[in-house]
Scaffold this motif. Sequence first.
Motif, mmCIF file in Angstrom:
data_model
loop_
_atom_site.group_PDB
_atom_site.id
_atom_site.type_symbol
_atom_site.label_atom_id
_atom_site.label_comp_id
_atom_site.label_asym_id
_atom_site.label_seq_id
_atom_site.Cartn_x
_atom_site.Cartn_y
_atom_site.Cartn_z
ATOM 1 N N GLU A 46 0.568 -1.354 -0.039
ATOM 2 C CA GLU A 46 0.084 -0.011 -0.089
ATOM 3 C C GLU A 46 1.162 1.185 -0.072
ATOM 4 O OE1 GLU A 46 -3.208 0.262 -0.123
ATOM 5 O OE2 GLU A 46 -3.666 -2.022 -0.015
ATOM 6 N N ILE A 47 2.110 1.112 -0.117
ATOM 7 C CA ILE A 47 3.127 2.220 0.062
ATOM 8 C C ILE A 47 3.040 3.271 -0.996
ATOM 9 C CG2 ILE A 47 5.132 1.627 -1.117
ATOM 10 C CD1 ILE A 47 5.071 2.474 2.275
ATOM 11 N N ASP A 48 3.012 4.550 -0.764
ATOM 12 C CA ASP A 48 3.198 5.399 -2.019
ATOM 13 C C ASP A 48 4.601 5.556 -2.385
ATOM 14 O OD1 ASP A 48 4.026 8.407 -2.826
ATOM 15 O OD2 ASP A 48 1.841 8.573 -2.693
ATOM 16 N N SER A 49 4.711 5.310 -3.760
ATOM 17 C CA SER A 49 6.303 5.014 -4.237
ATOM 18 C C SER A 49 7.103 6.162 -4.201
ATOM 19 C CB SER A 49 5.810 4.435 -5.791
ATOM 20 O OG SER A 49 5.392 5.410 -6.523
ATOM 21 N N GLU A 50 6.727 7.555 -4.090
ATOM 22 C CA GLU A 50 7.319 8.494 -3.754
ATOM 23 C C GLU A 50 7.684 8.779 -2.400
ATOM 24 O OE1 GLU A 50 5.697 11.821 -5.771
ATOM 25 O OE2 GLU A 50 5.776 10.812 -7.885
ATOM 26 N N THR A 51 6.860 8.741 -1.406
ATOM 27 C CA THR A 51 7.077 9.056 -0.162
ATOM 28 C C THR A 51 7.356 7.931 0.714
ATOM 29 O OG1 THR A 51 4.833 8.803 0.494
ATOM 30 C CG2 THR A 51 5.383 10.904 -0.453
ATOM 31 N N GLY A 52 7.018 6.634 0.451
ATOM 32 C CA GLY A 52 7.469 5.632 1.127
ATOM 33 C C GLY A 52 6.436 5.489 2.517
ATOM 34 N N ILE A 53 5.102 6.176 2.328
ATOM 35 C CA ILE A 53 3.820 6.045 3.384
ATOM 36 C C ILE A 53 2.696 5.435 3.044
ATOM 37 C CG2 ILE A 53 2.685 7.481 4.780
ATOM 38 C CD1 ILE A 53 4.794 9.880 4.592
ATOM 39 N N ALA A 54 2.492 4.481 3.752
ATOM 40 C CA ALA A 54 1.012 4.029 3.473
ATOM 41 C C ALA A 54 0.122 4.067 4.538
ATOM 42 C CB ALA A 54 1.456 2.278 3.627
ATOM 43 N N ARG A 55 -1.283 4.715 3.560
ATOM 44 C CA ARG A 55 -2.267 4.814 4.389
ATOM 45 C C ARG A 55 -3.427 3.594 4.429
ATOM 46 N NH1 ARG A 55 -0.011 9.558 2.837
ATOM 47 N NH2 ARG A 55 0.127 11.044 3.888
ATOM 48 N N VAL A 56 -3.458 2.825 5.288
ATOM 49 C CA VAL A 56 -4.193 1.827 5.314
ATOM 50 C C VAL A 56 -4.844 1.399 6.612
ATOM 51 C CG1 VAL A 56 -2.138 0.180 5.731
ATOM 52 C CG2 VAL A 56 -4.238 -0.854 4.798
ATOM 53 N N THR A 57 -6.102 1.065 6.714
ATOM 54 C CA THR A 57 -6.863 0.976 7.759
ATOM 55 C C THR A 57 -6.482 -0.455 8.528
ATOM 56 O OG1 THR A 57 -8.732 0.177 6.880
ATOM 57 C CG2 THR A 57 -8.422 2.409 7.326
ATOM 58 N N TYR A 58 -6.799 -0.403 9.598
ATOM 59 C CA TYR A 58 -6.885 -1.829 10.501
ATOM 60 C C TYR A 58 -7.695 -2.615 9.744
ATOM 61 C CZ TYR A 58 -4.065 -1.562 14.740
ATOM 62 O OH TYR A 58 -3.201 -1.705 15.722
ATOM 63 N N ASP A 59 -8.965 -2.353 9.635
ATOM 64 C CA ASP A 59 -9.940 -3.246 8.938
ATOM 65 C C ASP A 59 -9.504 -3.740 7.366
ATOM 66 O OD1 ASP A 59 -11.537 -3.016 10.819
ATOM 67 O OD2 ASP A 59 -13.045 -1.578 9.866
ATOM 68 N N ARG A 60 -8.605 -2.855 6.753
ATOM 69 C CA ARG A 60 -8.210 -3.539 5.410
ATOM 70 C C ARG A 60 -6.952 -4.419 5.487
ATOM 71 N NH1 ARG A 60 -8.113 -3.311 0.090
ATOM 72 N NH2 ARG A 60 -6.203 -3.230 -1.093
ATOM 73 N N ILE A 61 -6.098 -4.354 6.606
ATOM 74 C CA ILE A 61 -5.115 -5.106 6.852
ATOM 75 C C ILE A 61 -5.635 -6.547 7.194
ATOM 76 C CG2 ILE A 61 -3.080 -5.667 8.226
ATOM 77 C CD1 ILE A 61 -2.575 -2.707 8.187
ATOM 78 N N CYS A 62 -6.739 -6.358 8.064
ATOM 79 C CA CYS A 62 -7.265 -7.589 8.606
ATOM 80 C C CYS A 62 -8.057 -8.296 7.650
ATOM 81 C CB CYS A 62 -8.126 -7.397 9.928
ATOM 82 S SG CYS A 62 -7.320 -6.740 11.243
ATOM 83 N N ASN A 63 -8.625 -7.848 6.703
ATOM 84 C CA ASN A 63 -9.381 -8.461 5.728
ATOM 85 C C ASN A 63 -8.366 -8.887 4.507
ATOM 86 O OD1 ASN A 63 -11.852 -7.644 6.582
ATOM 87 N ND2 ASN A 63 -12.308 -5.716 5.567
ATOM 88 N N LEU A 64 -7.335 -8.462 4.438
ATOM 89 C CA LEU A 64 -6.172 -8.780 3.543
ATOM 90 C C LEU A 64 -5.595 -10.189 4.038
ATOM 91 C CD1 LEU A 64 -4.989 -5.503 1.801
ATOM 92 C CD2 LEU A 64 -6.422 -7.249 0.782
ATOM 93 N N THR A 65 -5.201 -9.968 5.186
ATOM 94 C CA THR A 65 -4.447 -11.004 5.910
ATOM 95 C C THR A 65 -5.323 -12.077 6.764
ATOM 96 O OG1 THR A 65 -4.312 -9.844 7.835
ATOM 97 C CG2 THR A 65 -2.587 -9.368 6.097
ATOM 98 N N GLY A 66 -6.254 -11.870 7.090
ATOM 99 C CA GLY A 66 -7.045 -12.806 8.189
ATOM 100 C C GLY A 66 -6.809 -12.592 9.573
ATOM 101 N N LEU A 67 -5.794 -11.703 9.958
ATOM 102 C CA LEU A 67 -5.623 -11.344 11.238
ATOM 103 C C LEU A 67 -6.478 -10.780 11.978
ATOM 104 C CD1 LEU A 67 -1.871 -9.675 10.644
ATOM 105 C CD2 LEU A 67 -2.315 -12.095 11.434
#
Length: 226
Positions: A46-67
């Motif tokens: 999810e990283i921004d290729s120029e800044t190295g910063i990712a903006r991603v919610t807990y819910d999205r990370i959990c949905n993508l990983t199952g955590l």
Amino acid sequence: MANSSWMRLPSRWIDHHGLTQLAWHHGGGGSDNTAALMALTVIAHEIDSETGIARVTYDRICNLTGLSRAKLANGLDILRDIGVINSESPETRSTYALSEYNEGAWGKFPVKSMYSSDRIIAFDEFRLRKVIELDALKLFFLFVARRDQKTNLANIGYEKIEEYSGVRRVRIKSAISFLASLSLVYVEHLRSQSNDYGVSNAYRIVGIDPRINMATRGRNLEIFGG
């Protein structure tokens, strides 16, 4: 960023033996380290290729990983503790910066090839109960860091794998086989340069420069597990 073939992953922390800090411990400590690398996978995607910063919610990370949210929180704390991400300010909730993004070495981290139906398909096989899951992810990150741009292979022996990952030698073969079964790496057998009858292993990351393979390199290689 799931439509991208790859994103840039800073790898200096891996070169400095950072993976060895993620050891398996019973009682939840080992699975927290597995969760850390699962979370880092999403952040890298999810990283921004120029800044190295990712903006991603807990819910999205959990949905993508199952955590679970609790396990994700533990994993993120570990990533902060070992200096891989920075996300200190409460005003920047759900914002994560990869450390040393524009400094030093980096590797191509696969993105698009890891997804199916908006999930990271390999993580469907993870139960956070076995050391082999942590071992496999540590080797995956190590191979990304050690991949050679010209050959498209991470050519690294068991001794160096153990040194840089902390995975004990007796567990390396099983971890590699698990990675191959998850379609995260191909294992290629190369002729040994020191022994006419010997072979050595090299590792190709699935989804990274697929046109650079044994056929296009014109070498006498055999693919195992892919």
